[in-house]
Design a protein around this motif. Structure first.
Motif, PDB file in Angstrom:
ATOM      1  N   UNK A   1       0.773  -1.186   0.172  1.00  0.00           N
ATOM      2  CA  UNK A   1      -0.043   0.041  -0.041  1.00  0.00           C
ATOM      3  C   UNK A   1       0.877   1.299  -0.193  1.00  0.00           C
ATOM      4  N   UNK A   2       1.842   1.359   0.880  1.00  0.00           N
ATOM      5  CA  UNK A   2       2.750   2.377   0.912  1.00  0.00           C
ATOM      6  C   UNK A   2       3.401   2.639  -0.499  1.00  0.00           C
ATOM      7  N   UNK A   3       4.025   1.570  -1.082  1.00  0.00           N
ATOM      8  CA  UNK A   3       4.638   1.702  -2.328  1.00  0.00           C
ATOM      9  C   UNK A   3       3.668   2.263  -3.265  1.00  0.00           C
ATOM     10  N   UNK A   4       2.334   1.696  -3.464  1.00  0.00           N
ATOM     11  CA  UNK A   4       1.389   2.097  -4.511  1.00  0.00           C
ATOM     12  C   UNK A   4       0.884   3.580  -4.168  1.00  0.00           C
ATOM     13  N   UNK A   5       1.141   3.942  -3.179  1.00  0.00           N
ATOM     14  CA  UNK A   5       0.632   5.414  -2.857  1.00  0.00           C
ATOM     15  C   UNK A   5       1.652   6.341  -3.208  1.00  0.00           C
ATOM     16  N   UNK A   6       3.009   5.770  -3.311  1.00  0.00           N
ATOM     17  CA  UNK A   6       4.082   6.801  -3.678  1.00  0.00           C
ATOM     18  C   UNK A   6       4.092   7.480  -4.790  1.00  0.00           C
ATOM     19  N   UNK A   7       4.672   8.504  -4.919  1.00  0.00           N
ATOM     20  CA  UNK A   7       4.677   9.480  -6.110  1.00  0.00           C
ATOM     21  C   UNK A   7       6.148   9.378  -6.850  1.00  0.00           C
TER      22      UNK A   7
ATOM     23  N   UNK B   1      -5.401  10.811  -5.595  1.00  0.00           N
ATOM     24  CA  UNK B   1      -5.860  10.868  -4.349  1.00  0.00           C
ATOM     25  C   UNK B   1      -6.324   9.246  -3.994  1.00  0.00           C
ATOM     26  N   UNK B   2      -6.484   8.455  -4.893  1.00  0.00           N
ATOM     27  CA  UNK B   2      -6.815   7.106  -4.635  1.00  0.00           C
ATOM     28  C   UNK B   2      -5.852   6.004  -5.173  1.00  0.00           C
ATOM     29  N   UNK B   3      -4.484   6.597  -5.116  1.00  0.00           N
ATOM     30  CA  UNK B   3      -3.608   5.394  -5.345  1.00  0.00           C
ATOM     31  C   UNK B   3      -3.736   4.569  -4.180  1.00  0.00           C
ATOM     32  N   UNK B   4      -3.493   3.263  -4.411  1.00  0.00           N
ATOM     33  CA  UNK B   4      -3.263   2.416  -3.287  1.00  0.00           C
ATOM     34  C   UNK B   4      -4.787   2.012  -2.565  1.00  0.00           C
ATOM     35  N   UNK B   5      -5.845   2.290  -3.444  1.00  0.00           N
ATOM     36  CA  UNK B   5      -7.195   2.191  -2.758  1.00  0.00           C
ATOM     37  C   UNK B   5      -7.241   0.785  -2.259  1.00  0.00           C
ATOM     38  N   UNK B   6      -7.358  -0.229  -3.394  1.00  0.00           N
ATOM     39  CA  UNK B   6      -7.485  -1.481  -3.294  1.00  0.00           C
ATOM     40  C   UNK B   6      -6.604  -2.169  -2.162  1.00  0.00           C
ATOM     41  N   UNK B   7      -5.363  -1.788  -2.387  1.00  0.00           N
ATOM     42  CA  UNK B   7      -4.280  -2.288  -1.285  1.00  0.00           C
ATOM     43  C   UNK B   7      -4.697  -2.198  -0.048  1.00  0.00           C
ATOM     44  N   UNK B   8      -5.125  -0.930   0.259  1.00  0.00           N
ATOM     45  CA  UNK B   8      -5.673  -0.344   1.581  1.00  0.00           C
ATOM     46  C   UNK B   8      -6.833  -0.896   1.949  1.00  0.00           C
TER      47      UNK B   8
ATOM     48  N   UNK C   1     -14.541   2.076   6.326  1.00  0.00           N
ATOM     49  CA  UNK C   1     -13.589   3.094   6.599  1.00  0.00           C
ATOM     50  C   UNK C   1     -12.219   3.465   6.095  1.00  0.00           C
ATOM     51  N   UNK C   2     -11.577   2.283   5.600  1.00  0.00           N
ATOM     52  CA  UNK C   2     -10.557   2.352   4.862  1.00  0.00           C
ATOM     53  C   UNK C   2     -10.779   3.025   3.381  1.00  0.00           C
ATOM     54  N   UNK C   3     -11.679   2.651   2.857  1.00  0.00           N
ATOM     55  CA  UNK C   3     -12.172   3.060   1.509  1.00  0.00           C
ATOM     56  C   UNK C   3     -12.527   4.771   1.482  1.00  0.00           C
ATOM     57  N   UNK C   4     -13.347   5.273   2.560  1.00  0.00           N
ATOM     58  CA  UNK C   4     -13.636   6.391   2.412  1.00  0.00           C
ATOM     59  C   UNK C   4     -12.268   7.564   2.909  1.00  0.00           C
ATOM     60  N   UNK C   5     -11.319   7.174   3.562  1.00  0.00           N
ATOM     61  CA  UNK C   5     -10.277   7.861   3.853  1.00  0.00           C
ATOM     62  C   UNK C   5      -9.210   7.803   3.164  1.00  0.00           C
ATOM     63  N   UNK C   6      -8.936   6.959   2.175  1.00  0.00           N
ATOM     64  CA  UNK C   6      -7.832   6.729   1.077  1.00  0.00           C
ATOM     65  C   UNK C   6      -7.227   8.180   0.865  1.00  0.00           C
ATOM     66  N   UNK C   7      -7.953   9.108   0.296  1.00  0.00           N
ATOM     67  CA  UNK C   7      -7.255  10.347  -0.011  1.00  0.00           C
ATOM     68  C   UNK C   7      -6.464  10.890   1.044  1.00  0.00           C
TER      69      UNK C   7
END
Length: 338
Positions: A52-58, A284-291, A230-236
């Motif tokens: 998740x951290x990797x997929x949210x990375x820029x 803002x939704x990078x790594x959504x499914x991983x999260x 809760x994970x889905x709605x707070x991903x951004x």
């Protein structure tokens, strides 16, 4: 004896023993159960948290671009070694135990007190949400430094040799404030996260387990639903928090904030602006499914383990073989009749 009896006009069998146990053991019980649950929550699915951290990375490097959770795990293991997805696990364990001990103990105590005020001892969703938010403030105060170190060790091409090397280098280069730079954003994310989490958990429990008995299946299902929603709605907000924690050189360099370009990102607005500039709204939704994949089983594990330990440590035998803990239907009903 009590099965199917809806009146409960009499006192609970063994009431004196139960009353003497509850005040002495309840707070400690919640802390012990919470610590064990928190450690297991963060360790069971830790490799997915790394993904998740990797997929949210820029990070712009093509080697750090992943198509899916499975693709990220496979490539991390193949190119960086089988233990790479576990990097940072040690600091997570160190932080999760005390953080979740405070978290669950505060939640249980405050939920009961507020429910007594709002609904005269009944289950109040307002009390659940407020208690979850307050508990989060304590949890994040302990966990935020561990999150900073963990995520810096998780990112692609992390320069740190280990836990204490990361702590020392961050402290030396950015000062102690670096460990709390994302605290405001963490709270901004986790207060609604935990409010939705606890309300969802208690709502599902009302449907599946209205008597609040120890029912492992209901705790697992309610925990999974709470974690996923809760994970889905707070991903951004989680994406912004990750950037604040990691202060990725590649991302800051692209916005001219790296060496000689304006320093570090300093807050939620700054981070959100950077995320938008580098990736637009989809970023803002990078790594959504991983999260979601990480939080769903993790939260299910946390609640089922927590409820098991709470039941094991405080459960009392009733006449007829029933067993009850301090938050069960019968215990709540008995408290209301004292």
């Amino acid at each position: 004896m009590f099965e199917g009896d809806e009146s409960h006009d009499g006192e609970l069998p063994g009431e004196d023993d139960y009353e003497s146990l509850l005040p002495a053991a309840s707070f400690v019980t919640h802390m012990v159960a919470g610590a064990v649950a928190g450690i297991l929550e963060h360790t069971v699915m830790y490799p997915v948290d790394s993904v998740k951290t990797r997929m949210q990375s820029l990070q712009p490097d093509p080697k750090a671009q992943y198509r899916s959770v499975y693709d990220a795990l496979r490539r991390m293991v193949q190119t960086e070694g089988p233990l790479r997805p576990l990097r940072g696990l040690n600091v997570t364990v160190l932080g999760a135990g005390p953080a979740h001990a405070l978290y669950f103990a505060c939640y249980e105590r405050l939920k009961t007190r507020l429910s007594d005020v709002i609904q005269r001892g009944g289950n109040s969703h307002i009390a659940n949400g407020v208690a979850g938010g307050v508990a989060t403030v304590l949890h994040d105060a302990v966990m935020n430094p561990a999150e900073v170190v963990k995520q810096r060790m998780q990112v692609y091409n992390s320069p740190y040799r280990g836990l204490w090397d990361c702590v020392w280098r961050v402290w030396s280069a950015e000062g102690p404030a670096a460990f709390y730079r994302s605290y405001g954003t963490q709270l901004l994310m986790n207060v609604p996260f935990q409010a939705v989490h606890f309300v969802t958990y208690e709502l599902v429990q009302e449907r599946l387990n209205p008597r609040r008995r120890y029912r492992p299946a209901s705790h697992i299902l309610a925990g999974a639903a709470a974690g996923a929603i809760s994970a889905g709605v707070t991903t951004p907000l989680d994406v912004c928090k990750t950037l604040l924690n990691t202060q990725e050189g590649a991302a800051l360099g692209r916005t001219r904030r790296g060496k000689g370009g304006g320093g570090h990102l300093t807050g939620m607005v700054d981070s959100a602006r950077t995320v938008y500039r580098l990736g637009g709204p989809p970023a803002f939704f990078k790594g959504l499914w991983a999260r979601v994949i990480y939080q769903t089983p993790s939260t299910a594990v946390a609640w089922s383990v927590y409820e098991f330990f709470k039941y094991s440590l405080t459960g009392q035998r009733l006449e007829g073989g029933d067993r009850v803990g301090p938050n069960s239907f019968y215990a709540a009903d008995w408290r209301g009749k004292r």
